[in-house]
Design a protein around this motif. Sequence first.
Motif, PDB file in Angstrom:
ATOM      1  N   GLU A 156      91.165  46.296  58.631  1.00  0.00           N
ATOM      2  CA  GLU A 156      91.278  47.342  59.659  1.00  0.00           C
ATOM      3  C   GLU A 156      92.203  48.458  59.211  1.00  0.00           C
ATOM      4  O   GLU A 156      91.914  49.636  59.401  1.00  0.00           O
ATOM      5  CB  GLU A 156      91.860  46.742  60.945  1.00  0.00           C
ATOM      6  N   ARG A 157      93.350  48.076  58.623  1.00  0.00           N
ATOM      7  CA  ARG A 157      94.304  49.092  58.158  1.00  0.00           C
ATOM      8  C   ARG A 157      93.686  49.947  57.062  1.00  0.00           C
ATOM      9  O   ARG A 157      93.874  51.166  57.028  1.00  0.00           O
ATOM     10  CB  ARG A 157      95.587  48.427  57.666  1.00  0.00           C
ATOM     11  N   GLY A 158      92.946  49.326  56.159  1.00  0.00           N
ATOM     12  CA  GLY A 158      92.284  50.076  55.100  1.00  0.00           C
ATOM     13  C   GLY A 158      91.239  51.028  55.655  1.00  0.00           C
ATOM     14  O   GLY A 158      91.122  52.180  55.208  1.00  0.00           O
ATOM     15  N   ASP A 159      90.480  50.574  56.637  1.00  0.00           N
ATOM     16  CA  ASP A 159      89.480  51.425  57.284  1.00  0.00           C
ATOM     17  C   ASP A 159      90.147  52.604  57.982  1.00  0.00           C
ATOM     18  O   ASP A 159      89.667  53.736  57.914  1.00  0.00           O
ATOM     19  CB  ASP A 159      88.658  50.602  58.266  1.00  0.00           C
ATOM     20  N   ARG A 160      91.256  52.330  58.645  1.00  0.00           N
ATOM     21  CA  ARG A 160      91.991  53.397  59.336  1.00  0.00           C
ATOM     22  C   ARG A 160      92.507  54.430  58.339  1.00  0.00           C
ATOM     23  O   ARG A 160      92.437  55.637  58.574  1.00  0.00           O
ATOM     24  CB  ARG A 160      93.155  52.802  60.121  1.00  0.00           C
ATOM     25  N   MET A 161      93.020  53.965  57.200  1.00  0.00           N
ATOM     26  CA  MET A 161      93.507  54.886  56.168  1.00  0.00           C
ATOM     27  C   MET A 161      92.376  55.750  55.622  1.00  0.00           C
ATOM     28  O   MET A 161      92.551  56.949  55.414  1.00  0.00           O
ATOM     29  CB  MET A 161      94.161  54.115  55.023  1.00  0.00           C
ATOM     30  N   LEU A 162      91.206  55.143  55.402  1.00  0.00           N
ATOM     31  CA  LEU A 162      90.065  55.924  54.918  1.00  0.00           C
ATOM     32  C   LEU A 162      89.659  56.988  55.935  1.00  0.00           C
ATOM     33  O   LEU A 162      89.342  58.131  55.557  1.00  0.00           O
ATOM     34  CB  LEU A 162      88.885  55.010  54.620  1.00  0.00           C
ATOM     35  N   ASN A 163      89.678  56.633  57.226  1.00  0.00           N
ATOM     36  CA  ASN A 163      89.358  57.611  58.269  1.00  0.00           C
ATOM     37  C   ASN A 163      90.371  58.747  58.286  1.00  0.00           C
ATOM     38  O   ASN A 163      89.996  59.918  58.422  1.00  0.00           O
ATOM     39  CB  ASN A 163      89.283  56.941  59.639  1.00  0.00           C
ATOM     40  N   LEU A 164      91.648  58.426  58.125  1.00  0.00           N
ATOM     41  CA  LEU A 164      92.676  59.467  58.098  1.00  0.00           C
ATOM     42  C   LEU A 164      92.513  60.379  56.884  1.00  0.00           C
ATOM     43  O   LEU A 164      92.650  61.603  56.997  1.00  0.00           O
ATOM     44  CB  LEU A 164      94.072  58.834  58.100  1.00  0.00           C
ATOM     45  N   LEU A 165      92.203  59.784  55.744  1.00  0.00           N
ATOM     46  CA  LEU A 165      91.989  60.600  54.541  1.00  0.00           C
ATOM     47  C   LEU A 165      90.767  61.502  54.694  1.00  0.00           C
ATOM     48  O   LEU A 165      90.777  62.659  54.256  1.00  0.00           O
ATOM     49  CB  LEU A 165      91.846  59.706  53.319  1.00  0.00           C
ATOM     50  N   ASN A 166      89.721  60.982  55.324  1.00  0.00           N
ATOM     51  CA  ASN A 166      88.532  61.805  55.567  1.00  0.00           C
ATOM     52  C   ASN A 166      88.842  62.948  56.519  1.00  0.00           C
ATOM     53  O   ASN A 166      88.341  64.068  56.336  1.00  0.00           O
ATOM     54  CB  ASN A 166      87.386  60.953  56.116  1.00  0.00           C
ATOM     55  N   GLN A 167      89.664  62.698  57.539  1.00  0.00           N
ATOM     56  CA  GLN A 167      90.055  63.767  58.459  1.00  0.00           C
ATOM     57  C   GLN A 167      90.863  64.834  57.745  1.00  0.00           C
ATOM     58  O   GLN A 167      90.656  66.029  57.963  1.00  0.00           O
ATOM     59  CB  GLN A 167      90.879  63.202  59.620  1.00  0.00           C
ATOM     60  N   ILE A 168      91.763  64.422  56.868  1.00  0.00           N
ATOM     61  CA  ILE A 168      92.553  65.394  56.104  1.00  0.00           C
ATOM     62  C   ILE A 168      91.643  66.215  55.211  1.00  0.00           C
ATOM     63  O   ILE A 168      91.786  67.432  55.103  1.00  0.00           O
ATOM     64  CB  ILE A 168      93.629  64.665  55.275  1.00  0.00           C
ATOM     65  N   ASN A 169      90.684  65.554  54.580  1.00  0.00           N
ATOM     66  CA  ASN A 169      89.753  66.239  53.692  1.00  0.00           C
ATOM     67  C   ASN A 169      88.896  67.243  54.465  1.00  0.00           C
ATOM     68  O   ASN A 169      88.593  68.323  53.964  1.00  0.00           O
ATOM     69  CB  ASN A 169      88.875  65.223  52.972  1.00  0.00           C
ATOM     70  N   GLN A 170      88.506  66.910  55.697  1.00  0.00           N
ATOM     71  CA  GLN A 170      87.707  67.829  56.502  1.00  0.00           C
ATOM     72  C   GLN A 170      88.532  69.018  56.962  1.00  0.00           C
ATOM     73  O   GLN A 170      88.025  70.129  57.066  1.00  0.00           O
ATOM     74  CB  GLN A 170      87.129  67.111  57.717  1.00  0.00           C
TER      75      GLN A 170
END
Length: 137
Positions: A102-116
């Motif tokens: 879950e933590r890894g998934d959350r980090m990927l979502n945060l990185l994708n938001q930063i990238n967007q």
Amino acid sequence: MATSRRVSRVSSLIKREVSQLLFNGIKDDRVGAGMVSVTDVDVSGDLQHAKIFVSIYGTDEARAETMAGLKSSTSYVRRELGHRIRLRRTPEVIFLEDRSIERGDRMLNLLNQINQNHPEEEFEAEFEEGDEWGEEE
């Protein structure tokens, strides 16, 4: 004390057997509330205790229900491990919830938001003056 090689072999055996028990051995309906998988098994050096880390996919209610079902079935799991794995003493079993996925998934979502929020063009423009590490020549 057992050697580290023996501890890792016992750990992998326990992981395999508990995974099979989760699939078709445990009859408690609460365990089926969420999708459960064994992520890791940590066996103590004296082979007396085994922490079984499980990942549960589902709602918070399903997670709590599944953990309650797993904790109530610890004696059954220990007894089955004793029959399936030949050890002098069967280790005490403790189920712990592993939320690393879950933590890894959350980090990927945060990185994708930063990238967007920051397109690559802006990022690349900052480094045009220097080399690939952003240092000026």
